[in-house]
Design an enzyme around this catalytic site. Structure first.
Site, PDB file in Angstrom:
ATOM      1  CE1 TYR A   1      -5.914  -4.900   4.670  1.00 17.79           C
ATOM      2  CE2 TYR A   1      -7.084  -5.899   6.503  1.00 17.79           C
ATOM      3  CZ  TYR A   1      -6.339  -4.869   5.982  1.00 17.79           C
ATOM      4  OH  TYR A   1      -6.016  -3.801   6.772  1.00 17.79           O
TER       5      TYR A   1
ATOM      6  CD  GLU B   1      -8.302  -4.094   1.336  1.00 16.35           C
ATOM      7  OE1 GLU B   1      -9.375  -4.141   1.987  1.00 16.35           O
ATOM      8  OE2 GLU B   1      -7.506  -3.151   1.412  1.00 16.35           O
TER       9      GLU B   1
ATOM     10  CG  ASP C   1     -17.440  -4.979   0.156  1.00 15.16           C
ATOM     11  OD1 ASP C   1     -18.372  -4.873  -0.662  1.00 15.16           O
ATOM     12  OD2 ASP C   1     -17.213  -6.012   0.809  1.00 15.16           O
TER      13      ASP C   1
ATOM     14  CG  ASN D   1      -6.915   1.160  -0.844  1.00 17.68           C
ATOM     15  OD1 ASN D   1      -7.561   0.233  -1.330  1.00 17.68           O
ATOM     16  ND2 ASN D   1      -6.762   1.316   0.462  1.00 17.68           N
ATOM     17  CD  GLU D   2     -11.135   0.253   1.128  1.00 20.20           C
ATOM     18  OE1 GLU D   2     -11.102   0.864   2.208  1.00 20.20           O
ATOM     19  OE2 GLU D   2     -11.483  -0.931   1.014  1.00 20.20           O
TER      20      GLU D   2
ATOM     21  CE1 TYR E   1      -4.275  -1.684   0.772  1.00 19.80           C
ATOM     22  CE2 TYR E   1      -2.719  -3.299   1.613  1.00 19.80           C
ATOM     23  CZ  TYR E   1      -3.990  -2.968   1.186  1.00 19.80           C
ATOM     24  OH  TYR E   1      -4.972  -3.932   1.183  1.00 19.80           O
TER      25      TYR E   1
END
Ligand SMILES: *[C@@H]1O[C@H](CO)[C@@H](O)[C@H](O)[C@H]1NC(C)=O
Ligand SMILES: *[C@@H]1O[C@H](CO)[C@@H](O)[C@H](O)[C@H]1NC(C)=O
Ligand SMILES: *[C@@H]1O[C@H](CO)[C@@H](O)[C@H](O)[C@H]1NC(C)=O
Ligand SMILES: *[C@@H]1O[C@H](CO)[C@@H](O)[C@H](O)[C@H]1NC(C)=O
Ligand SMILES: *[C@@H]1O[C@H](CO)[C@@H](O)[C@H](O)[C@H]1NC(C)=O
Ligand SMILES: *[C@@H]1O[C@H](CO)[C@@H](O)[C@H](O)[C@H]1NC(C)=O
Ligand SMILES: *[C@@H]1O[C@H](CO)[C@@H](O)[C@H](O)[C@H]1NC(C)=O
Length: 473
Positions: free
Chosen positions: A296, A264, A203, A161-162, A91
């Protein structure tokens, strides 16, 4: 690309050939390439399914670059091999460090790296995305690309990321997509291999599919992702293809034109995790649409998702999850042949703007004009982690990254006219942080950048909150 690269270097090509002869003893992995919605080993032509783990020992609270410390790699790479992995996702790295030894060790173990190019301090901010999309930010992204572009076992980069993590911040997608575009143009301008660029989505049922289509839509091929990762925690315990909802997702993404994978996975509602989803992910139930995924996560951190407990820099204790995952991988072969992948040239239709639901803009901002200098000179001096760029609006002072000497001697790659964009997209709002003189000394390797850093330094509390908002590992 390799041939083009040597050709473009002209005089340097002799050196390049000499260099690769010297390097011949070093193991290199064949690039992973993309065709349709799948990955392939560029040497064997075989379909490539990601069998990976997310890897950031220390997590976001104790940020360390696991690819810069050979002791850590010696500790963990044999475990990756034991698990039967072919990929890890990292990450955050420190772009001031040398990653050669670890990347080499991973290559020898047959392990590819999927790398997020952001750091907690240098990423698109949810609170002010327009401001955070600035030339200083792009410098850190490009400098990270400079450091990793030459390793053949970099499978891809994640531009974000997210960043979108609920229904209130879908507007951030506009800026992340601009970063996708800038990264792809940068690699072309620097004559690097066109390493795939993607986004890793949270998600969030309400918008994950909108995000997938948004990042894969529009006429500008550079702005579209080459791959898309979904973080998905829907398979809990001994669930099934139907009950988990995987079957619905396979249908929903069945017309998606680029590789899709679980960036993930590994729900912890039932522990120890049996990891029975492995049997489904690497089967023809999924393989026409998904190309594997990453569990993950490798190390056990505060949120208890680990496969191993880290004891020290040289030792780990494997947990029951580790054994379960290992045995699932061992008993699950990939589908034979091409797994029914789809060669679909239909890019997605851009989702329409809808207040409160999907607020990303289908017109992307132009790249901040100062950043075009990086296309011709390279990114210059890497600044490491803990280098805050989020609250710097507008253009950078390039002398911060180039000494006069380096600037005049760096090779200039030919620029396509479109890459030098005019004007700055960044809002002209003054930096909210410039008023404060509070400087926090977080653990980091960032190089000092004189006044520029001081001006952008923000109070520790605020930065801690930025971490929570923007960078949940
Ligand atoms: C990339 O690798 C080639 C061949 O090993 C080497 O000659 C070249 O200097 C490397 N480039 C960078 C930017 O590290
Ligand atoms: C942070 O990580 C380093 C390197 O792995 C380790 O030596 C140190 O003990 C960790 N600190 C905390 C507070 O966990
Ligand atoms: C080959 O690998 C060794 C060990 O990781 C490394 O020190 C060396 O720089 C590599 N050589 C080249 C040309 O990349
Ligand atoms: C691509 O789009 C066309 C027109 O909408 C459609 O007929 C075709 O089936 C699509 N192809 C795939 C592989 O989805
Ligand atoms: C696939 O279907 C979704 C809706 O289910 C749509 O938004 C998207 O544009 C479609 N993609 C293609 C390539 O037709
Ligand atoms: C989208 O961006 C364009 C160009 O920057 C701008 O004119 C337009 O107002 C934006 N639309 C929305 C909904 O923000
Ligand atoms: C840019 O930075 C250099 C060195 O820090 C400084 O001398 C120069 O005045 C700065 N230029 C601008 C326009 O801020």
């Amino acid at each position: 690309m390799e041939k083009m690269w040597i050709g473009a270097l002209g005089l340097s090509s002799l050196l390049g050939i000499f260099g690769s002869l010297v390097a011949a003893e070093n193991a290199t992995l064949a690039h992973v390439e993309i065709d349709g919605n799948a990955f392939f080993d560029s040497k064997t032509g075989e379909r490539f399914y990601i069998r990976g783990v997310d890897y950031q020992p220390g997590g976001s609270s104790n940020l360390t670059d696991p690819l810069a410390d050979i002791e850590i790699c010696k500790r963990d790479v044999p475990k990756f091999q034991d698990l039967g992995l072919n990929a890890v996702r990292v990450y955050t790295v420190d772009n001031t460090q040398d990653h050669t030894e670890c990347m080499q060790m991973l290559a020898e173990a047959g392990v590819y790296v999927i790398l997020d190019v952001n750091t907690p301090d240098s990423s698109i901010s949810r609170s002010n995305p327009g401001c955070s999309y600035n030339a200083d930010y792009l410098q850190t992204v490009f400098a990270t690309i400079d450091v990793f572009a030459n390793y053949s076992n970099v499978l891809g980069f994640f531009a974000g990321n997210e960043v979108i993590n609920d229904e209130t911040n879908t507007n951030t997608a506009t800026y992340v997509k601009a970063v996708v575009r800038d990264m792809k143009k940068y690699m072309r301008a620097r004559n690097y291999r066109q390493i795939p660029v993607g986004y890793s989505a949270a998600d969030v049922t309400e918008n994950v599919q909108l995000a997938a289509h948004y990042f894969n839509c529009g006429d500008d091929a550079d702005a579209r992702v080459d791959m898309f990762g979904v973080n998905d925690y829907s398979w809990c315990g001994k669930s099934s293809f139907q009950v988990s909802g995987y079957s619905t997702k396979v249908k929903a993404y069945s017309n998606y034109s680029v590789p899709l994978f679980l960036s993930e996975f590994g729900c912890t509602k039932v522990t120890p995790r049996p990891f029975t989803e492995i049997g489904s992910i690497y089967s023809t139930q999924m393989s026409s649409v998904f190309s594997g995924g990453l569990v993950y996560e490798y190390s056990n951190e505060a949120n208890n998702y680990g496969l191993v407990q880290i004891d020290s820099d040289t030792s780990v204790t494997t947990l029951q999850d580790y054994q379960n995952l290992k045995s699932e991988f061992e008993s699950t072969q990939n589908p034979t042949g091409d797994g029914n992948y789809a060669k679909n040239n239909n890019v997605s239709t851009c989702p329409t703007y809808e207040a409160g639901k999907w607020e990303a803009n289908n017109t992307l901002p132009a790249m901040p004009s100062a950043a075009s200098a990086f296309f011709s000179k390279g990114a210059g001096e890497p600044m490491g982690t803990g280098y805050p760029t989020q609250f710097r609006c507008g253009d950078t002072n390039l002398s911060d990254y180039f000494t006069a000497d380096a600037a005049s001697t760096t090779q200039s790659a030919s620029l396509s006219s479109s890459s030098a964009s005019e004007g700055s997209s960044s809002s002209s709002a003054s930096s909210s942080s410039s008023a404060t003189s509070a400087t926090s000394s977080t653990q980091s390797s960032s190089k000092s950048k004189g006044n520029a850093v001081a001006a952008a330094e923000v109070p520790t509390l605020f930065r801690a909150m930025a971490h929570v908002w923007n960078y949940v590992l």
